[in-house]
Design a protein around this motif. Structure first.
Motif, PDB file in Angstrom:
ATOM      1  N   VAL A  56       7.137  -5.937  -8.667  1.00 41.75           N
ATOM      2  CA  VAL A  56       7.957  -6.849  -9.585  1.00 41.75           C
ATOM      3  C   VAL A  56       8.354  -8.022  -8.456  1.00 41.75           C
ATOM      4  O   VAL A  56       9.093  -7.590  -7.423  1.00 41.75           O
ATOM      5  N   PRO A  57       8.412  -9.281  -8.842  1.00 43.42           N
ATOM      6  CA  PRO A  57       8.962 -10.181  -8.055  1.00 43.42           C
ATOM      7  C   PRO A  57      10.252 -10.147  -7.610  1.00 43.42           C
ATOM      8  O   PRO A  57      10.933 -10.119  -8.665  1.00 43.42           O
ATOM      9  N   GLY A  58      10.645  -9.962  -6.464  1.00 42.54           N
ATOM     10  CA  GLY A  58      12.355  -9.857  -6.308  1.00 42.54           C
ATOM     11  C   GLY A  58      12.820  -8.677  -6.025  1.00 42.54           C
ATOM     12  O   GLY A  58      13.852  -8.355  -5.670  1.00 42.54           O
ATOM     13  N   GLN A  59      11.838  -7.485  -6.297  1.00 42.60           N
ATOM     14  CA  GLN A  59      12.314  -6.155  -6.168  1.00 42.60           C
ATOM     15  C   GLN A  59      11.985  -5.844  -4.932  1.00 42.60           C
ATOM     16  O   GLN A  59      11.230  -5.724  -3.993  1.00 42.60           O
ATOM     17  N   LEU A  60      13.385  -5.017  -4.143  1.00 42.69           N
ATOM     18  CA  LEU A  60      13.140  -4.581  -2.789  1.00 42.69           C
ATOM     19  C   LEU A  60      12.431  -3.321  -2.450  1.00 42.69           C
ATOM     20  O   LEU A  60      12.208  -2.611  -3.212  1.00 42.69           O
ATOM     21  N   ILE A  61      11.610  -3.493  -1.419  1.00 43.56           N
ATOM     22  CA  ILE A  61      10.640  -2.304  -0.960  1.00 43.56           C
ATOM     23  C   ILE A  61      11.508  -1.791   0.215  1.00 43.56           C
ATOM     24  O   ILE A  61      11.669  -2.559   1.327  1.00 43.56           O
ATOM     25  N   GLY A  62      12.051  -0.299  -0.052  1.00 39.55           N
ATOM     26  CA  GLY A  62      12.381   0.275   1.383  1.00 39.55           C
ATOM     27  C   GLY A  62      14.015   0.213   1.549  1.00 39.55           C
ATOM     28  O   GLY A  62      14.517   0.163   2.572  1.00 39.55           O
TER      29      GLY A  62
ATOM     30  N   PHE B 251       0.797  -1.025   0.080  1.00 33.46           N
ATOM     31  CA  PHE B 251       0.000   0.049   0.038  1.00 33.46           C
ATOM     32  C   PHE B 251       0.818   1.274   0.085  1.00 33.46           C
ATOM     33  O   PHE B 251       1.784   1.519   0.966  1.00 33.46           O
ATOM     34  N   ASP B 252       0.423   2.191  -1.008  1.00 31.39           N
ATOM     35  CA  ASP B 252       1.396   3.252  -0.954  1.00 31.39           C
ATOM     36  C   ASP B 252       0.915   4.443   0.138  1.00 31.39           C
ATOM     37  O   ASP B 252      -0.041   3.935   0.851  1.00 31.39           O
ATOM     38  N   GLU B 253       1.496   5.697   0.155  1.00 34.67           N
ATOM     39  CA  GLU B 253       1.178   6.530   1.074  1.00 34.67           C
ATOM     40  C   GLU B 253      -0.357   6.846   0.896  1.00 34.67           C
ATOM     41  O   GLU B 253      -0.923   7.466   1.975  1.00 34.67           O
ATOM     42  N   GLY B 254      -1.139   6.939  -0.222  1.00 36.65           N
ATOM     43  CA  GLY B 254      -2.391   7.279  -0.346  1.00 36.65           C
ATOM     44  C   GLY B 254      -3.242   6.038  -0.139  1.00 36.65           C
ATOM     45  O   GLY B 254      -4.456   6.240  -0.197  1.00 36.65           O
ATOM     46  N   GLY B 255      -2.617   4.999   0.524  1.00 34.75           N
ATOM     47  CA  GLY B 255      -3.489   3.847   0.615  1.00 34.75           C
ATOM     48  C   GLY B 255      -4.024   2.934  -0.444  1.00 34.75           C
ATOM     49  O   GLY B 255      -4.913   2.052  -0.332  1.00 34.75           O
ATOM     50  N   ASN B 256      -3.332   3.192  -1.349  1.00 34.44           N
ATOM     51  CA  ASN B 256      -3.690   2.499  -2.899  1.00 34.44           C
ATOM     52  C   ASN B 256      -2.630   1.098  -2.943  1.00 34.44           C
ATOM     53  O   ASN B 256      -1.514   1.256  -2.544  1.00 34.44           O
ATOM     54  N   TRP B 257      -3.155   0.099  -3.353  1.00 33.75           N
ATOM     55  CA  TRP B 257      -2.635  -1.100  -3.576  1.00 33.75           C
ATOM     56  C   TRP B 257      -1.761  -0.950  -4.817  1.00 33.75           C
ATOM     57  O   TRP B 257      -2.338  -0.615  -6.043  1.00 33.75           O
ATOM     58  N   GLN B 258      -0.387  -1.258  -4.638  1.00 37.53           N
ATOM     59  CA  GLN B 258       0.511  -1.204  -5.693  1.00 37.53           C
ATOM     60  C   GLN B 258       1.266  -2.653  -5.731  1.00 37.53           C
ATOM     61  O   GLN B 258       1.753  -3.275  -4.876  1.00 37.53           O
ATOM     62  N   HIS B 259       1.285  -3.175  -7.146  1.00 30.87           N
ATOM     63  CA  HIS B 259       1.901  -4.389  -7.362  1.00 30.87           C
ATOM     64  C   HIS B 259       3.569  -4.369  -7.261  1.00 30.87           C
ATOM     65  O   HIS B 259       3.749  -3.117  -7.954  1.00 30.87           O
TER      66      HIS B 259
END
Length: 621
Positions: free
Chosen positions: A489-495, A479-487
């Motif tokens: 890419v498998p294996g891509q780091l978040i954060g 979920f992004d800052e606006g509360g929307n679900w974002q897909h």
């Protein structure tokens, strides 16, 4: 030409006479639905199927017309319209019920009971069907609980009808809970009846005589389906509107106090629960051994939690048969002070825990009794290793009895080593249980799998972190800052970079909590936990004295008169009961209002308190 129905005609005539005479008990005897039915009922069912067949153009309308004649007519017409509809549903139930389809039988019976509850709501004639409501409620409860214990009997029907939907986020309402909701409506009708004197000062009259009959049945269903929170409003309504419980028969009193005690026990109100359960046990007939044993099943643990163990005389009674081997080992472990053996005895894998879990008291005993185990442990260490006071020293100058907490730490380590040696002889693979430094130093258990390897000097690589925590570091979406679900890419780091942002110290909540730190004077984690346990015991009043932190000790002042043990380790039962007796009321138990000088107390909610401390004697000016 209409099909003759002599048995049905005779049956309707008998019902009309009973309604006119307001004979509810006899009416309930007439309205039988449980198989096996007598020959006359079977013949009447054949007449119904022949004269009023299911799906016929005028079958239900004709039945309703005949049932309307059962209600006495007045000038303005009959106001009890719910009763003819109920009778029509009764006949259609007998005609159409198929006991091979249990779910359909349950739904038809629930609809019949719903209509009977509506008929119960009539202010003038509703009391006539009160015994019938109770009878139908018992039959519905029996069927619902039977299906709840054996859900495979209706699983195929639920699948065919789409009853088992795939939305797991919606809480499923079981058949037992549905039955409890219907019975609760009947309970409300009885409780809100205005016959006689209303409120807690009146006596049960009219439909109010069924308050505890319906309440007990509803509570039985709620306990069966585990929805105890739904009983809270019932107890609140009873406290506000019910006549005193003492005005009702003994069987209703005992059953209600039993369920009330269990409800209070589940809400950690142990002293009120003890009062209710003790009253239920005292009022229960001596020959009702199964009921008395059921009460003891919760009365004994309620007393144990408050520090009072069952006596040998109680455990020798016939109703205590089978309870000795359940509670006696538990009491011995509490007295022994072996917290590890106590935890193992009530662990989920223990054979003894199965029975406690089935009765719903396992977690309560584990959480509430362990503090008493620690008290026994501290008491034994004090007896053998504490300073009990110098009888030669002057009372004003002699130090009070005390115990060095380091001795408790040594005793705890010794207790752990004894259990570790015992486990070594029973391990199949002969693996040595390693003592770890993650989490509590007192809980001698294996390291949490999520933290295995964090104590090693090598910092995990980014690849190792991804393999272990990939579902957190690189999920399928977020979920992004606006509360929307974002897909994602498998294996891509978040954060960010896991090697920099999620190092070993970040993932290890106890990374800095080691006993080999740079601070030489830093207390060990074990000592910190022992201080916390003793502080809890002192706060609860189970031990008396004070703690010193710089030179860790437990001191017992004021022990010169009574001695160190009675002063520092008071009787648990006396300590708790003395504190709880300040408020002897039991929520949900309506008692007669207090009396003053043989007359009822003034006021609608109890007697007035008059302070006479400053009053002068009669005749004094």
């Amino acid at each position: 030409m209409a099909t003759p129905t002599p048995i049905l005609d005779q049956f309707l005539g008998g019902v009309a006479e009973l309604v006119q005479n307001r004979d509810g008990a006899k009416l309930q005897d007439f309205l039988q639905i449980e198989p096996p039915l007598s020959e006359n009922y079977l013949r009447m069912i054949q007449e119904l199927r022949g004269g009023y067949p299911a799906g016929g153009p005028q079958s239900d309308a004709g039945l309703l017309q005949r049932c309307e004649a059962l209600v006495p007519r007045t000038k303005g017409g009959s106001s009890w319209t719910a009763f003819p509809t109920f009778m029509k549903l009764y006949f259609t139930f007998l005609r159409d019920v198929n006991t091979d389809n249990l779910l359909d039988t349950y739904n038809q019976l629930k609809g019949l009971l719903n209509q009977c509850v509506l008929a119960l709501g009539d202010s003038q004639m509703g009391v006539v069907v009160l015994p019938t409501v109770l009878y139908l409620s018992k039959v519905l409860a029996k069927l619902a609980m039977g299906l709840d214990r054996r859900p495979e009997l209706i699983a195929h029907i639920l699948r065919m009808e789409g009853g088992a939907d795939n939305d797991d986020s919606i809480e499923k309402v079981t058949l037992v809970e549905q039955s409890a909701n219907v019975v609760r409506e009947a309970f409300i009708k009885c409780l809100t009846d205005r016959t006689g004197t209303a409120g807690t000062h009146g006596k049960p009259e009219g439909k109010r005589v069924g308050i505890y009959l319906m309440a007990n049945l509803c509570l039985k269903l709620l306990f069966q389906c585990g929805k105890l929170r739904n009983a809270e409003q019932m107890f609140a309504s009873i406290s506000a509107q019910s006549p005193p419980l003492a005005h009702f028969p003994a069987a209703q009193r005992v059953t209600y106090l039993y369920y009330l005690g269990r409800y209070l026990f589940s809400n950690n109100l142990f002293y009120p629960a003890l009062i209710a359960l003790q009253a239920a046990y005292d009022q229960c007939h001596r020959q009702a051994l199964s009921q008395r044993q059921l009460i003891l099943t919760y009365l004994i643990p309620c007393n144990i939690i408050m520090g009072r163990f069952p006596s040998g005389e109680l455990l020798q009674r016939p109703e205590a048969n089978g309870l000795v081997e359940k509670f006696e080992p538990l009491c011995r472990l509490i007295v022994r002070g072996d917290y590890i053996a106590f935890r193992e005895h009530l662990s989920p894998n223990s054979p003894a825990a199965e029975w406690f879990s089935r009765k719903g008291i396992l977690l309560t005993l584990r959480n509430r009794c362990e503090i008493m185990v620690w008290r026994s442990f501290c008491r034994k260490v004090f007896i053998h290793g504490g300073f009990h006071g110098d009888p030669q020293a002057q009372a004003q100058r002699g130090p009070p009895p005390y115990l060095y907490l380091q001795k408790l730490a040594v005793a705890t380590r010794w207790l752990q080593s004894q259990h570790q040696q015992t486990k070594l002889t029973t391990y199949v693979n002969h693996a040595t249980p390693n003592f770890h430094f993650y989490g509590s130093q007192i809980i001698s258990e294996s390291t949490d799998p999520d933290f295995v390897g964090l104590g090693s000097p090598d910092t995990p690589t980014a690849r190792q972190l991804l393999e272990k925590y990939g579902d957190y570091l690189a999920p399928d979406g977020f979920f992004d800052e606006g509360g929307n679900w974002q897909h994602n890419v498998p294996g891509q780091l978040i954060g960010g970079n896991p090697g920099a942002d999620y190092d070993g110290f970040e993932l290890d909540p106890y990374a800095d909590a080691t006993e080999d730190g740079p601070e030489a004077n830093k207390q060990s984690l074990l000592m910190d936990e022992i201080e916390s346990i003793l502080a809890s015991l002192l706060t609860q009043g189970l031990m008396r004295g004070y703690l010193t932190h710089r030179n860790p000790r437990f001191a017992i002042p004021g022990a010169r008169l009574r001695g160190a043990l009675p002063t520092g380790f008071p009787n648990i039962w006396e300590t708790i009961s003395t504190r709880e007796k300040e408020d002897p009321s039991v929520p949900g138990w309506v008692r007669p209002p207090p009396t003053t000088f043989g007359a009822p107390a003034l006021g609608g909610s109890g007697g007035r308190v008059v302070n006479l401390s400053g009053a002068r004697p009669v005749g004094v000016q």
